[in-house]
Design a protein around this motif. Structure first.
Motif, PDB file in Angstrom:
ATOM      1  N   ARG A   1      -4.787  -4.731   9.543  1.00 59.12           N
ATOM      2  CA  ARG A   1      -4.753  -3.620   8.598  1.00 59.12           C
ATOM      3  C   ARG A   1      -3.430  -3.591   7.845  1.00 59.12           C
ATOM      4  O   ARG A   1      -3.396  -3.425   6.640  1.00 59.12           O
ATOM      5  N   VAL A   2      -2.336  -3.739   8.568  1.00 59.24           N
ATOM      6  CA  VAL A   2      -1.017  -3.727   7.936  1.00 59.24           C
ATOM      7  C   VAL A   2      -0.897  -4.892   6.969  1.00 59.24           C
ATOM      8  O   VAL A   2      -0.470  -4.726   5.837  1.00 59.24           O
ATOM      9  N   GLY A   3      -1.289  -6.092   7.413  1.00 58.18           N
ATOM     10  CA  GLY A   3      -1.174  -7.269   6.561  1.00 58.18           C
ATOM     11  C   GLY A   3      -2.031  -7.183   5.320  1.00 58.18           C
ATOM     12  O   GLY A   3      -1.595  -7.508   4.222  1.00 58.18           O
ATOM     13  N   VAL A   4      -3.254  -6.708   5.449  1.00 58.04           N
ATOM     14  CA  VAL A   4      -4.158  -6.637   4.311  1.00 58.04           C
ATOM     15  C   VAL A   4      -3.722  -5.521   3.363  1.00 58.04           C
ATOM     16  O   VAL A   4      -3.714  -5.694   2.154  1.00 58.04           O
ATOM     17  N   ARG A   5      -3.327  -4.376   3.888  1.00 56.70           N
ATOM     18  CA  ARG A   5      -2.867  -3.286   3.023  1.00 56.70           C
ATOM     19  C   ARG A   5      -1.596  -3.673   2.291  1.00 56.70           C
ATOM     20  O   ARG A   5      -1.392  -3.297   1.154  1.00 56.70           O
ATOM     21  N   GLU A   6      -0.729  -4.410   2.972  1.00 53.11           N
ATOM     22  CA  GLU A   6       0.533  -4.805   2.350  1.00 53.11           C
ATOM     23  C   GLU A   6       0.298  -5.738   1.175  1.00 53.11           C
ATOM     24  O   GLU A   6       1.039  -5.714   0.204  1.00 53.11           O
ATOM     25  N   LYS A   7      -0.740  -6.552   1.233  1.00 56.84           N
ATOM     26  CA  LYS A   7      -1.012  -7.497   0.149  1.00 56.84           C
ATOM     27  C   LYS A   7      -1.217  -6.799  -1.187  1.00 56.84           C
ATOM     28  O   LYS A   7      -0.876  -7.337  -2.233  1.00 56.84           O
ATOM     29  N   GLY A   8      -1.781  -5.602  -1.162  1.00 58.56           N
ATOM     30  CA  GLY A   8      -2.050  -4.890  -2.396  1.00 58.56           C
ATOM     31  C   GLY A   8      -0.959  -3.918  -2.792  1.00 58.56           C
ATOM     32  O   GLY A   8      -1.095  -3.211  -3.777  1.00 58.56           O
ATOM     33  N   SER A   9       0.134  -3.865  -2.059  1.00 56.25           N
ATOM     34  CA  SER A   9       1.177  -2.876  -2.345  1.00 56.25           C
ATOM     35  C   SER A   9       2.364  -3.508  -3.067  1.00 56.25           C
ATOM     36  O   SER A   9       2.496  -4.722  -3.150  1.00 56.25           O
ATOM     37  N   ALA A  10       3.227  -2.638  -3.565  1.00 56.86           N
ATOM     38  CA  ALA A  10       4.448  -3.109  -4.228  1.00 56.86           C
ATOM     39  C   ALA A  10       5.380  -3.781  -3.224  1.00 56.86           C
ATOM     40  O   ALA A  10       6.177  -4.649  -3.588  1.00 56.86           O
ATOM     41  N   ALA A  11       5.285  -3.392  -1.956  1.00 56.90           N
ATOM     42  CA  ALA A  11       6.135  -3.996  -0.923  1.00 56.90           C
ATOM     43  C   ALA A  11       5.855  -5.491  -0.793  1.00 56.90           C
ATOM     44  O   ALA A  11       6.766  -6.277  -0.544  1.00 56.90           O
TER      45      ALA A  11
ATOM     46  N   GLY B   1      -5.793 -11.261   9.633  1.00 57.17           N
ATOM     47  CA  GLY B   1      -5.241 -10.466   8.537  1.00 57.17           C
ATOM     48  C   GLY B   1      -4.836 -11.305   7.345  1.00 57.17           C
ATOM     49  O   GLY B   1      -5.043 -10.912   6.198  1.00 57.17           O
ATOM     50  N   TYR B   2      -4.239 -12.469   7.601  1.00 58.80           N
ATOM     51  CA  TYR B   2      -3.839 -13.349   6.501  1.00 58.80           C
ATOM     52  C   TYR B   2      -5.021 -14.118   5.915  1.00 58.80           C
ATOM     53  O   TYR B   2      -4.980 -14.549   4.777  1.00 58.80           O
ATOM     54  N   LEU B   3      -6.059 -14.307   6.698  1.00 62.66           N
ATOM     55  CA  LEU B   3      -7.196 -15.116   6.273  1.00 62.66           C
ATOM     56  C   LEU B   3      -8.016 -14.446   5.170  1.00 62.66           C
ATOM     57  O   LEU B   3      -8.474 -15.106   4.242  1.00 62.66           O
ATOM     58  N   PHE B   4      -8.186 -13.139   5.249  1.00 64.74           N
ATOM     59  CA  PHE B   4      -9.075 -12.445   4.319  1.00 64.74           C
ATOM     60  C   PHE B   4      -8.292 -11.627   3.308  1.00 64.74           C
ATOM     61  O   PHE B   4      -7.221 -11.126   3.598  1.00 64.74           O
ATOM     62  N   ARG B   5      -8.874 -11.479   2.124  1.00 67.44           N
ATOM     63  CA  ARG B   5      -8.197 -10.760   1.039  1.00 67.44           C
ATOM     64  C   ARG B   5      -8.394  -9.259   1.131  1.00 67.44           C
ATOM     65  O   ARG B   5      -7.489  -8.500   0.849  1.00 67.44           O
ATOM     66  N   SER B   6      -9.586  -8.821   1.485  1.00 69.72           N
ATOM     67  CA  SER B   6      -9.854  -7.376   1.491  1.00 69.72           C
ATOM     68  C   SER B   6      -9.801  -6.824   2.909  1.00 69.72           C
ATOM     69  O   SER B   6     -10.064  -7.519   3.889  1.00 69.72           O
ATOM     70  N   GLU B   7      -9.466  -5.552   2.981  1.00 66.84           N
ATOM     71  CA  GLU B   7      -9.374  -4.883   4.281  1.00 66.84           C
ATOM     72  C   GLU B   7     -10.737  -4.812   4.958  1.00 66.84           C
ATOM     73  O   GLU B   7     -10.845  -4.992   6.171  1.00 66.84           O
ATOM     74  N   GLU B   8     -11.778  -4.589   4.184  1.00 67.04           N
ATOM     75  CA  GLU B   8     -13.126  -4.471   4.746  1.00 67.04           C
ATOM     76  C   GLU B   8     -13.570  -5.785   5.387  1.00 67.04           C
ATOM     77  O   GLU B   8     -14.135  -5.797   6.482  1.00 67.04           O
ATOM     78  N   THR B   9     -13.324  -6.887   4.700  1.00 64.45           N
ATOM     79  CA  THR B   9     -13.712  -8.194   5.226  1.00 64.45           C
ATOM     80  C   THR B   9     -12.913  -8.528   6.475  1.00 64.45           C
ATOM     81  O   THR B   9     -13.458  -9.056   7.447  1.00 64.45           O
TER      82      THR B   9
END
Length: 186
Positions: free
Chosen positions: A9-19, A90-98
């Motif tokens: 969750r952290v990894g996937v959410r971070e991908k879409g954030s400014a962080a 977490g690194y494998l998938f682009r979306s949080e749902e997947t």
């Protein structure tokens, strides 16, 4: 399974954030961010396990305190395997749902091929040999031998080496997927 969902969750959410973009342009090496994610999850799980063992020590007294050192050492490896597995997903998938769907699927398969749902002895011999390398099964076997049968670390060396092999493999996979994930942004 909790470490899977928390990390991915952290990894996937971070991908879409400014962080993520800020981390992407920093001169720090990728390994530092991976190690930071790992340590964060490790400390959270260590705290949870400490609370559980303090409560268990109150009820089981001498039975647990005699083996707490070996159990703590083994739990470092067990927790590491599942944290790294969660990081990989977490690194494998682009979306949080997947990523969540994959996490639940992997956890379900691992749980199904452990002795939790049905005894492994009921599986065909070929499937049982594969299921014997399931991290759930290995973890249960190691903890059972140490806690119930008072076997030392040398007595659980073989399954412990398999877990160490999983850790090494997962570190390589996580690092590779982090690179791929970073290249997707470029």
């Amino acid at each position: 399974a909790d470490s899977h969902t928390a990390e991915q969750r952290v990894g996937v959410r971070e991908k879409g954030s400014a962080a993520f973009f800020r981390n992407f342009i920093t001169p720090a090496k990728d390994g530092i961010f991976i190690f930071g994610h790992f340590l964060t999850n490790f400390f959270i799980l260590a705290l949870q396990l400490t609370i559980i063992f303090v409560i268990a020590a109150i009820f089981f007294k001498d039975a647990l305190t005699r083996v707490i050192g070996e159990v703590a050492i083994v739990l470092v490896f067990i927790v590491s395997v599942f944290i790294l597995m969660g990081m990989f997903i977490g690194y494998l998938f682009r979306s949080e749902e997947t990523a969540m769907l994959a996490t639940v699927s992997v956890a379900s398969v691992l749980l199904f091929f452990s002795s939790t749902i049905l005894p492994l002895e009921t599986l065909p011999a070929s499937l049982k040999r594969i299921a014997d390398f399931n991290p759930f099964v290995l973890s249960e076997l190691i903890l059972k031998k140490i806690m119930l049968f008072k076997v030392g670390l040398l007595g659980v060396a073989e399954p412990l080496f398999v877990l160490i092999g999983y850790i090494l493999l997962l570190v390589i996979l996580v690092y590779g997927m982090e690179k791929v994930s970073k290249n997707r942004v470029q």
